[in-house]
Design an enzyme around this catalytic site. Structure first.
Site, PDB file in Angstrom:
ATOM      1  CD  GLU A 141     -23.979 -48.087 -86.352  1.00 28.71           C
ATOM      2  OE1 GLU A 141     -23.156 -48.694 -87.064  1.00 28.71           O
ATOM      3  OE2 GLU A 141     -25.019 -48.619 -85.920  1.00 28.71           O
ATOM      4  CD  GLU A 155     -29.048 -47.841 -87.755  1.00 27.93           C
ATOM      5  OE1 GLU A 155     -28.573 -49.003 -87.759  1.00 27.93           O
ATOM      6  OE2 GLU A 155     -28.555 -46.891 -88.388  1.00 27.93           O
TER       7      GLU A 155
HETATM    8  C1  FCB Z   1     -26.136 -50.319 -88.637  1.00 28.07           C
HETATM    9  C2  FCB Z   1     -26.045 -49.320 -89.770  1.00 28.07           C
HETATM   10  C3  FCB Z   1     -27.168 -49.462 -90.770  1.00 28.07           C
HETATM   11  C4  FCB Z   1     -27.435 -50.909 -91.084  1.00 28.07           C
HETATM   12  C5  FCB Z   1     -27.657 -51.692 -89.818  1.00 28.07           C
HETATM   13  C6  FCB Z   1     -27.973 -53.151 -90.049  1.00 28.07           C
HETATM   14  O1  FCB Z   1     -24.911 -50.458 -88.024  1.00 28.07           O
HETATM   15  O2  FCB Z   1     -26.032 -48.009 -89.244  1.00 28.07           O
HETATM   16  O3  FCB Z   1     -26.852 -48.717 -91.914  1.00 28.07           O
HETATM   17  O4  FCB Z   1     -26.390 -51.421 -91.813  1.00 28.07           O
HETATM   18  O5  FCB Z   1     -26.494 -51.620 -89.030  1.00 28.07           O
END
Ligand code: FCB
Length: 500
Positions: free
Chosen positions: A225, A407
């Site tokens: 990210e 994620e």
């Molecule tokens: C993402 C992050 C991870 C965690 C989730 C909830 O943006 O990469 O580390 O904080 O959100």
């Protein structure tokens, strides 16, 4: 037209809302009373509305994933490892940030976190017991190269070797992220990502890892990210290094992208032909908040800032012109783009890691509005269809590069009941709806091969400290005891059946 500076609702960008939202309250009510108040009402079935226990039948929807589809979970180093000053690890910007009063809720830090640095072996047993087939974790840059450049810390490297070997012994595929926001503090002291040299230091570190683990790690992710570092780290100051400097923010965007490309190039000579590399991008489908032409137009630029600014240079070899023009109003980013940089940034990759949490709705004035229930994370809107939209959009605009979801998840107000279980039914509903939307994208031809839930276990959630629980596994921080939540048991069933 104003860019999204200071306005994004994508990630912790707006002030924390006072009190609970209706959606959060309904989730909490469900947890507390056992009465199932659907948080994803449109897609829950009637049986869910009356049955407080998690759906025992993971095949309830009849959706079968393709053979070979890989299910897993994700973590990151600073959020779980602890052992901040053990075995030669150097400080990172997150150590500094968390120790600065007022930055993290309750003054919490990642010093101990979930103590994974010491408990890694039993954590891997747990991953195995749950049936996960892929584990995505990150390497702490300052554990391996404590100063960010210079000597390599053998003990740090050995830890990751043990971890990867341990995964392989358990038949779990490692997916390694090189950078999940923990820039070595020594590099920050000389400018961090504002300094072009940091991109070259990152590539050196990437080469060290590729040389050490290239024989046993099939999937590598460069940066996690980069947009969050730009927005939260440099626009809003809510993440390390805690700056509010829009001029610097987009220079940081370019240098991170350059770091990605340099790392890809530096790693290749150490990797076999089957080994894949890619970036991990948090992508947000952007929609006009209303039917007006102004909203449509503002959404295009918003999409540029949220998605194309990162996807285009990596996958198409150029920056989106509308974003470059807009950024030029407040940032010298363009002066930092040197000849040849875009060739480096667009070095071929084999994998695109997608992180999806929520959509964005944009008004004609370029503001964002909320259209769906939120969660304990004030920046989140729960909209499973957004997963379908972002996956199919990637295929349409960027072709058939292999995709992995690295994620997706939901924080819930999890409490351990007197019977020792954690009934996180809201999380089960959330995951089921997102899995179903993903299944539809695969059916429509999206080249998606794996799915990693965020997160394997509760952990240090950045500026929220330990208050937000995102894990499939509950962590009692006082005893460090791990307890799989109802969602973990449910997920095991999904994995076993490769279906819902
Ligand atoms: C993402 C992050 C991870 C965690 C989730 C909830 O943006 O990469 O580390 O904080 O959100």
């Amino acid at each position: 037209m104003p860019g999204p500076v200071g306005r994004s609702l994508t990630r912790r960008a707006v002030p924390r809302r006072a009190g609970w939202t209706a959606a959060y309250a309904s989730t909490a009510a469900r947890a507390a009373t056992g009465v199932a108040t659907p948080i994803v009402a449109a897609t829950l079935t009637s049986s869910d509305a009356t049955d407080p226990t998690p759906d025992p039948s993971p095949t309830a929807t009849g959706l079968q994933f393709p053979d070979g589809f890989v299910w897993g979970a994700a973590t990151s180093a600073y959020q779980i490892e602890g052992a901040a000053a053990v075995d030669g690890r150097g400080p990172s910007v997150w150590d500094t940030f968390a120790k600065t009063p007022g930055r993290v809720r309750n003054g919490e830090t990642g010093d101990v976190a979930t103590d994974h640095y010491r408990r890694w072996s039993t954590d891997l047993d747990l991953i195995k017991e749950l049936g996960l087939r892929s584990y995505r974790f990150s390497v702490s840059w300052p554990r391996v190269v404590p100063g960010g450049s210079g000597p390599v810390n053998r003990k740090g490297l050995d830890f990751y070797r043990r971890l990867v070997d341990g995964l392989r012994e358990r038949d779990i595929t490692p997916m390694v992220t090189l950078y999940h926001w923990d820039t070595p503090q020594e590099l920050q002291d000389i400018g961090g990502w504002e300094n072009r040299d940091t991109a070259f230091r990152f590539a050196e570190y990437a080469a060290v890892l590729a040389e050490a683990l290239g024989d046993v790690v099939p999937n590598w992710l460069t940066l996690n990210e980069p947009k969050t570092v730009v927005q939260n780290g440099y626009l809003y100051g809510s993440h390390a290094p805690g700056k509010r400097d829009e001029a610097a923010a987009y220079v940081v965007a370019h240098h991170q992208l350059l770091a990605h490309g340099l790392a890809v190039q530096a790693m290749r000579p150490h990797l076999g032909p089957q080994t894949r590399i890619g970036p991990a991008l948090n992508l947000h489908p952007c929609y006009p908040a209303d039917e007006s032409a102004e909203a449509q137009q503002a959404t295009v630029l918003y999409d540029g800032y949220e998605n194309r600014l990162y996807l285009d240079p990596i996958l198409k070899g150029h920056y989106p012109q509308d974003v470059l023009d807009d950024v030029a109003r407040f940032s010298p980013m363009q002066q930092h783009i040197k000849d040849g940089d875009l060739e480096v940034i667009s070095s071929p990759v084999e994998l695109l890691a997608v992180q999806y949490y929520c959509p964005i709705y944009v008004t004609g004035a370029g503001e964002t509005v909320r259209k769906h229930p939120t969660s304990e994370a004030f920046w989140q809107q729960i909209y499973p269809e957004g997963m379908y939209d972002i996956l199919t959009r990637i295929k349409k605009d960027y072709g058939d590069i292999a995709l992995t979801i690295t994620e997706n998840g939901l924080p819930c107000p999890d409490v351990m009941g007197p019977d020792g279980t954690v009934q996180d039914t809201g999380r089960i509903a959330f995951l089921r709806d997102h899995f179903a939307a993903t299944h539809r994208a695969i059916t429509d031809g999206v080249n998606l091969e794996s799915y990693h839930v965020w997160s394997l276990m509760d952990n240090f959630e950045w500026q929220e400290g330990y208050d937000e629980r995102w894990g499939l596994v509950y962590v009692d921080y006082a005893s460090q005891q791990r307890t799989p939540k109802a969602s973990a048991r449910w997920y095991s069933g999904v994995i076993r059946d490769n279906g819902l």
